[in-house]
Design an enzyme around this catalytic site. Structure first.
Site, short mmCIF file in Angstrom:
data_model
loop_
_atom_site.label_atom_id
_atom_site.label_comp_id
_atom_site.label_asym_id
_atom_site.label_seq_id
_atom_site.Cartn_x
_atom_site.Cartn_y
_atom_site.Cartn_z
N SER A 657 0.82 -1.22 0.00
CA SER A 657 0.00 0.00 0.00
C SER A 657 0.85 1.26 0.00
O SER A 657 0.31 2.36 -0.19
CB SER A 657 -0.93 0.01 1.21
OG SER A 657 -0.20 0.07 2.42
N LYS A 700 -6.18 5.01 8.17
CA LYS A 700 -5.00 5.76 7.71
C LYS A 700 -5.29 7.26 7.66
O LYS A 700 -4.49 8.07 8.13
CB LYS A 700 -4.59 5.25 6.32
CG LYS A 700 -4.00 3.85 6.34
CD LYS A 700 -3.66 3.37 4.93
CE LYS A 700 -3.03 1.99 4.97
NZ LYS A 700 -2.71 1.47 3.63
#
Length: 805
Positions: A657, A700
């Site tokens: 990611s 996040k």
């Protein structure tokens, strides 16, 4: 290229409109009787239940809290109601091989009845047998038998005495035995008188004495045989009398079991054993009986009649359907049963009455549910269950016996036939691990019931979910919810699913939320759960779990871990990672840096070099090299040496990611163009520069937002996410509020070019037919720098006279 617009507040969280519900509170809704969104799993469970062939046991797999246990239990219970009650099972004494108790099958309730019948029969026998042996008739007949023996013995000795008299001898009884002595005129001669007799007379008397002694010996030898005959005749008489006394009692009980040959065989064995051990039942003969009868040491408080007891292993008295058993502690002996032991005189003893049933016995003829992880954590339990299912029998053994390692003598109970449907419940990883590693698993558990973790967030499903909340509230004794509270719980279900277009089916977690909201409603004295109570419950959950994330944020705020949220820097960017501790997930920003120089065309993953990079992360870094060479160096060799690193990372890195984030830092370092540090970035990338979906997007964003918020929101900060992750956004209300106020921004990007324009403020540029980018664009700066590296690398090798490799 048109600049990518920031997401609007409405795109950050898919909210349920309370006004879309027609009800006022969930009390107005009809409770939901069926689980929603699990049609595939329910069909598999129904198939497994109704498929009666061997091996079609069920493995229900899915995440914890998705309702696996409830669905399987309810469907098994529904089927069990229509099934016939299974048989009772008993263990009884084996009169031929005492260490191998016999298993008897009886109709439901028949086990307890057999035990009562045997107890009543034994009580009756212990009463009537002694009475029969104390009657006058018995005494007269016994005396007649004994008199016959005595008469025979008396006649033999009388004959000897008469013959002795004719020979001037007399039969005398002395302390040393029977002897013949000479007599004269009816008096026994003294020794001195015998010596005074003429020698001829002495010889005649001595010869007569020897002859009579031989005849006496012949008679004496016959006495033991006559005594044996007496005992045998008495025994036959006793047996005849006992049969006459107890046969009617046995005939009465045997008539009740005329259609059950094994029970009749056992009753016949009991009857024969009672006849063989009559002294045990006769008053005054207990000590003699114990001495003569080879019973095992007393186990049940010295009960000498324990061998005639019935051990009802499984009793289905009063049951109207098949059993559904959930074994919470599936240890080996809890599954297959056990034999208990009792200390006795420094040792351990047991008998068939100390055989205890296991879950397989209780569920035999019905259904057994077991948590698969608990089963695997118990020594020998999985092997024991497989053995029982393969052989279709329940064999009670200690693990030592099962592995042929037992040295002590123990019981070997007769195996019991097994007819059962087993349902294991576990997660997907365990199911696939067993399927791959155990060849027996797929043969024994052919039905996979896969439970969904989430369902589509349609209007119909939202209404069904509201009814589910109504059922949960009623079933747990909680207050009902108003419309606003219901809508907020639905939003939280989407947050748990990590997708604004889906609802999580982790019902157990939502019930926990209802219970906590009910707690706050009770504290406020409200009769309904309202929106504020749900928010309080969510905030309290967040607060209780947030100690470690707070410590992590403190290290950034205190400058211990370096993360910039303002300014610009070349080759530096804020990446985003997700940390998971148990059920807690939180986002954490980290600084990713890149340095470049002339080299052989390698992008060095520093984490990989020190064995701190996982395979997915290493793969992502290798993609960067391919991307650079194909896009910018198609007609010249890629001649750079680049290093990428997660700064201040000490626990290892995995996942792809951050690959787009690393590529942004690398392009900045190559072009020598600064990146705005007010942004944080997440997203993976392919070889063509497309930004791809990642997980944990909400955590996040919230992790970087928390740092920015505490350092002070400037209106310039934000996060770049993959455009394909927009549907997954279910952000907390404080993030949405900051975006609405223009203090924070979230940008969905689809390509690296879009991201670089946002991060640098420069246009990305599109290559012409020759593959050359327009001047002044970020891509042209990268291309020119790489071409310069290639020329300098070639010049360096020409200057050194070396061949360029």
């Amino acid at each position: 290229m048109t600049p990518v617009p920031a997401l609007t507040p409405a795109q950050l969280n898919t909210r349920t409109d309370p006004d879309s519900f027609a009800f006022t509170t969930t009390a107005d809704l009809e409770p939901l009787s069926d689980i929603i969104g699990q049609e595939r799993a329910v069909a598999a469970v129904e198939f497994g239940i109704n498929m009666r062939h061997a091996g079609y046991n069920i493995f229900a797999l899915g995440s914890p809290g998705t309702g696996k246990h409830m669905v399987v239990r309810d469907y098994l219970a529904g089927q069990a109601v229509d099934d016939q009650p299974p048989s009772d099972w008993c263990y009884v004494y084996n009169f031929q091989e005492s260490h191998r108790p016999i298993a008897l099958e009886l109709p439901a309730g028949g086990g307890a009845q057999l035990r009562k019948n045997l107890d009543d029969l034994l009580s009756e026998i212990r009463t009537v047998l002694p009475a029969a042996f104390e009657t006058d008739e018995y005494r007269v007949r016994r005396k007649a038998v004994e008199s016959t023996f005595q008469q025979r013995q008396d006649e033999a000795f009388s004959a000897l005495q008469a013959e002795a008299v004719t020979k001037n001898l007399n039969l005398l009884r002395t302390p040393t035995g029977l002897i013949f002595a000479p007599v004269r005129e009816g008096e026994v001669l003294k020794a001195e008188d015998f010596q005074k007799m003429p020698q001829a007379e002495q010889d005649v008397l001595k010869a007569a004495i020897e002859e009579m002694q031989e005849k006496l010996q012949q008679v004496v030898v016959q006495v033991p045989r006559w005594e044996r005959e007496l005992r045998k005749e008495l025994q036959n008489f006793h047996n005849e009398l006992a049969h006459f006394t107890i046969d009617p009692l046995f005939h009465e009980i045997q008539s009740d079991y005329a259609e059950q040959p094994p029970v009749l065989a056992y009753l016949a064995a009991v009857q024969a054993d009672v006849i063989d051990n009559l002294p045990l039942f006769l008053r005054g003969d207990e000590n003699e009986a114990e001495a003569q009868t080879p019973f095992a040491p007393p186990v049940d408080n010295g009960d000498r009649f324990v061998r005639y007891r019935v051990n009802v292993l499984v009793d289905h008295s009063g049951r109207t359907g098949a059993p559904v058993i959930y074994e919470d502690n599936p240890a080996y002996q809890n599954l297959v049963g056990r034999v208990e032991y009792i200390p006795h005189m420094g040792g351990l003893i047991t008998d068939f009455t100390h055989i205890k049933c296991g879950a397989l016995h209780m569920a035999n003829g019905g259904y057994l549910m077991i948590d698969a992880l608990k089963l695997m954590s118990q020594p020998y339990a999985w092997e024991g269950l497989k053995r029982a299912l393969r052989s279709a029998t329940i064999r009670i053994e200690t693990p030592g016996q099962m592995l042929s390692q037992a040295n002590a003598v123990s019981l070997e109970p007769e195996p019991i036939p097994l007819k059962i449907k087993v349902a294991l419940l576990g997660d997907r990883s365990l199911y696939y691990l067993l399927s791959q590693s155990d060849p027996d698993f797929d043969e024994l558990f052919k039905v996979m019931a896969d439970f969904n973790d989430e369902i589509e967030r349609t209007s119909e499903n939202q209404m069904l979910f509201a009814r589910l909340l109504a059922s949960a509230a009623a079933g747990s004794g909680l207050r009902h919810l108003d419309r606003a509270a219901t809508a907020r719980v639905l939003d939280q279900a989407s947050r748990m699913a990590g997708d604004g277009e889906k609802l999580s089916m982790r019902v157990a977690s939502l019930v926990d939320l209802l219970q906590e909201a009910d707690y706050w409603a009770e504290k406020e004295g409200d009769d309904l759960i309202r929106l504020g109570h749900v928010e309080q419950a969510l905030d309290a959950q967040h607060y209780r779990a947030w100690r470690i994330p707070e410590r992590s944020q403190e290290s950034i705020l205190d400058g211990i871990v370096r993360v910039q949220t303002s300014g610009e820097a070349v080759g530096q960017i804020n990446g985003l990672a997700v940390m998971q501790l148990g059920n807690l997930m939180f986002g954490q920003p980290s600084r990713i840096t890149a340095r470049v120089t002339i080299g052989r065309g390698e992008v060095v993953n520093i984490e990989r070099e020190v064995a701190m990079s996982g395979p997915s992360h290493s793969k992502g870094v290798l993609i960067l090299t391919s991307y650079l060479a194909a896009r910018y160096a198609a007609d010249f060799p890629l001649s750079l040496q680049a290093g990428l690193v997660f700064e201040q990372s000490y626990g290892g890195v995995d996942g792809d990611s951050a690959s787009s984030t690393e590529l942004y830092a690398l392009l900045s370092a190559i072009a020598n163009v600064p990146i705005r540090q007010s942004f944080a970035v997440t997203g993976s990338v392919d070889q063509f520069g497309n930004v791809q979906v990642i997980g944990g997007v909400n955590e996040k964003i919230e992790g970087f937002f928390a740092i920015c918020q505490q350092q002070g929101l400037t209106g310039e900060q934000g996060v770049l996410i993959p455009a394909t992750n927009v549907r997954h956004l279910m952000l907390r209300r404080e993030v949405v509020a900051a975006v609405e106020a223009g203090q924070f921004h979230i940008y969905p990007v689809s390509t690296i070019d879009e991201g670089m324009e946002l991060l640098t403020g420069l246009a990305a540029g599109v290559a012409d037919s020759a593959g050359v980018f327009p001047p002044g664009t970020i891509n042209r700066l990268v291309q020119d720098r790489l071409r310069d590296f290639a020329q300098r690398w070639a010049a360096f090798h020409r200057w050194n006279g070396a061949e360029i490799v």
